[in-house]
Motif scaffolding. Structure first.
Motif, short mmCIF file in Angstrom:
data_model
loop_
_atom_site.label_atom_id
_atom_site.label_comp_id
_atom_site.label_asym_id
_atom_site.label_seq_id
_atom_site.Cartn_x
_atom_site.Cartn_y
_atom_site.Cartn_z
N GLN A 224 41.71 34.28 43.74
CA GLN A 224 41.62 34.30 45.14
C GLN A 224 42.83 34.45 46.04
O GLN A 224 42.70 34.47 47.23
CB GLN A 224 40.88 33.00 45.49
CG GLN A 224 39.39 33.04 44.95
CD GLN A 224 38.80 31.70 45.24
OE1 GLN A 224 38.92 31.06 46.45
NE2 GLN A 224 37.65 31.25 44.60
N GLU A 225 44.09 34.22 45.27
CA GLU A 225 45.25 34.10 46.03
C GLU A 225 45.96 35.96 45.80
O GLU A 225 46.69 36.19 46.81
CB GLU A 225 46.36 33.62 45.06
CG GLU A 225 45.84 32.07 45.19
CD GLU A 225 46.15 31.49 46.68
OE1 GLU A 225 47.01 31.91 47.38
OE2 GLU A 225 44.92 30.80 47.18
N SER A 226 45.38 36.70 44.85
CA SER A 226 45.96 37.81 44.58
C SER A 226 44.94 38.81 44.30
O SER A 226 43.87 38.40 43.41
CB SER A 226 47.06 38.05 43.53
OG SER A 226 47.95 37.16 44.01
N ARG A 244 48.97 40.49 46.78
CA ARG A 244 48.92 39.13 47.25
C ARG A 244 48.32 38.97 48.78
O ARG A 244 48.27 39.90 49.54
CB ARG A 244 50.27 38.25 47.40
CG ARG A 244 50.73 38.50 46.06
CD ARG A 244 52.23 37.83 45.80
NE ARG A 244 52.52 37.66 44.46
CZ ARG A 244 53.07 38.67 43.74
NH1 ARG A 244 53.06 39.80 44.10
NH2 ARG A 244 53.47 38.44 42.46
N ASN A 245 47.74 37.69 48.97
CA ASN A 245 47.03 37.76 50.41
C ASN A 245 48.24 37.60 51.43
O ASN A 245 47.58 37.89 52.54
CB ASN A 245 46.48 36.10 50.56
CG ASN A 245 45.05 36.05 49.41
OD1 ASN A 245 44.87 37.00 48.93
ND2 ASN A 245 44.87 34.73 49.16
#
Length: 428
Positions: A224-226, A244-245
């Motif tokens: 969920q971060e990348s 990445r976010n």
């Protein structure tokens, strides 16, 4: 006592999982704690990263070791099982522990071992901890053996706990549902210690969130971060785009070429990011480490190409989710006929694994030289019921020889189904 005698002693004296399966397990952490205390609690004398998961924990552990080695750290690595030599389980900067170190440990602590009566795995864990402490490693990557909560490695207090994914495996021990298995894996979560989950799954996310909240441990779902995207294979490496976010994008090259490694690499890189304040790693060292995991850590059997024309690939996938992920990569490779050299252990849910395999492939069934291995003739018969037809062989090397003899240069041969099958390949 020399090394061969020490290993014979451990194998003959102690219950060994790869020979007798779950009967080798000793419930609880008591034996490990007793051994550690007698040795001055070496598990508390070095920093560690704890890695659990149904699949990918070995690859992730080796990625982390390679990255930290590239950054100049003194890195210990504990994994199991081994493929060729017991010493593979315990490494320092990629080099296996010396045979003399193993023999010396057994001689020095023989009375203790006989007093505690631990399992083979419990002894190997404490041997690793003692070695890493004496070698003053900067960090040790510790792979869980089975489960997490009651695994012998779970006596450490790591600087990060990593859980790669959850799948149905060892259901007779860990539980029959994904949430039940996740709770066992979540047992490695420690108070205040950051937790990194490589792969979000709707059935298990709540389990990890509840476990982390109860321990007041920071929790990160790496995927969920990348966002990761496969850029394909090029000159023996898999190119992966990571976004990445915050919008930052990088192309990394990974020498572990299975497509399933995309899920593992994002977990490894997120762990490195979480630990930057404690263990800084420049971006260039991260890239170099991932490009040289096999060379710097000695990892084998993960989508490993043994030869070309025909291409022969060996992979230690041994459960339903692992085989499924492996086949995704296999199908992406151009080939004429697919030939599968297959061996399984007897205590797996074989019908589900066999059901995943393509019926049009040519099969060469075999068995490993261990009591847990399913006889090749039984595997052949069970596979035939499901329409997977092939011959049976007494060992993996004769099965591979037959597959090679029947192949054209454009064919693809896959060897898989068990760590023990891959371990017995003569040309691994």
């Amino acid at each position: 006592m020399q090394y061969p005698e020490a290993i014979d002693y451990l194998y003959s004296r102690l219950p060994v999982f790869h020979r007798i399966g779950p009967k080798a397990l000793k419930p609880g952490l008591g034996n490990t704690l007793r051994l550690c205390e007698a040795l001055g609690n070496p598990q508390h004398r070095f920093r560690s990263i704890h890695v659990a998961g149904t699949n990918g924990k070995g690859s992730t552990s080796h990625m982390l070791a390679a990255i930290y080695q590239s950054a100049g750290y003194r890195v210990g690595l504990y994994t199991s099982p081994h493929l060729k030599s017991f010493t593979e389980r315990i490494r320092l900067n990629g080099q296996p522990i010396a045979e003399d170190e193993v023999a010396q440990f057994v001689v020095q602590h023989k009375d203790l071992i006989e007093a505690v009566e631990p399992s083979f795995f419990e002894v190997t864990v404490v041997l690793a901890f003692d070695f890493f402490a004496r070698q003053s490693v900067d960090v040790a990557i510790i792979e869980v053996g089975l489960g997490g909560r009651l695994d012998s490695t779970n006596v450490i207090t790591p600087i990060a706990s990593v859980i790669t994914n959850i799948g149905l495996d060892h259901t007779d021990i860990l539980g029959e549902t994904l949430p039940q298995i996740a709770r066992e894996k979540a047992g490695i979560i420690k108070p205040g210690i950051p937790v990194i989950i490589s792969e979000t799954h709707p059935e298990t996310a709540d389990v990890f969130q509840e476990g982390a909240q109860a321990a007041k441990a920071p929790l990160v779902f790496a995927d969920q971060e990348s966002h990761v995207a496969d850029e394909g294979l090029l000159k023996g490496v898999r190119r992966i785009r990571i976004t990445r976010n915050n919008g930052q994008t990088n192309i990394i090259e990974l020498d572990l070429t299975g497509a399933y490694q995309l899920k593992n690499v994002v977990g490894a890189l997120t762990t490195v990011a979480v630990l930057q304040a404690l263990l800084p790693v420049p971006e260039e060292a991260q890239l170099i480490g991932l490009r040289s995991v096999v060379r710097s850590t000695g990892l084998k059997g993960r989508f490993q190409t043994l030869q070309e024309f025909p291409r022969v690939i060996a992979d230690t996938a041994h459960n339903q989710p692992g085989i499924s992920a492996l086949l995704t990569t296999i199908y992406s490779l151009p080939h004429a006929n697919l030939r599968i050299v297959l061996g399984l252990v007897a205590d797996k849910d074989r019908s589900k694994i066999l059901g995943l395999l393509p019926p049009e492939a040519k099969y060469y069934f075999c068995q490993a030289q261990t009591p847990r291995s399913l006889p090749a003739e039984i595997l052949q018969a069970e596979a035939a019921v499901l329409g997977r037809i092939g011959e049976s062989f007494s060992d993996v090397n004769s099965a591979l020889a037959a597959a090679l003899q029947n192949s054209s240069p454009e064919d693809l041969i896959l060897i898989t189904g068990s760590n023990y099958i891959i371990a017995e390949l003569t040309n691994l």
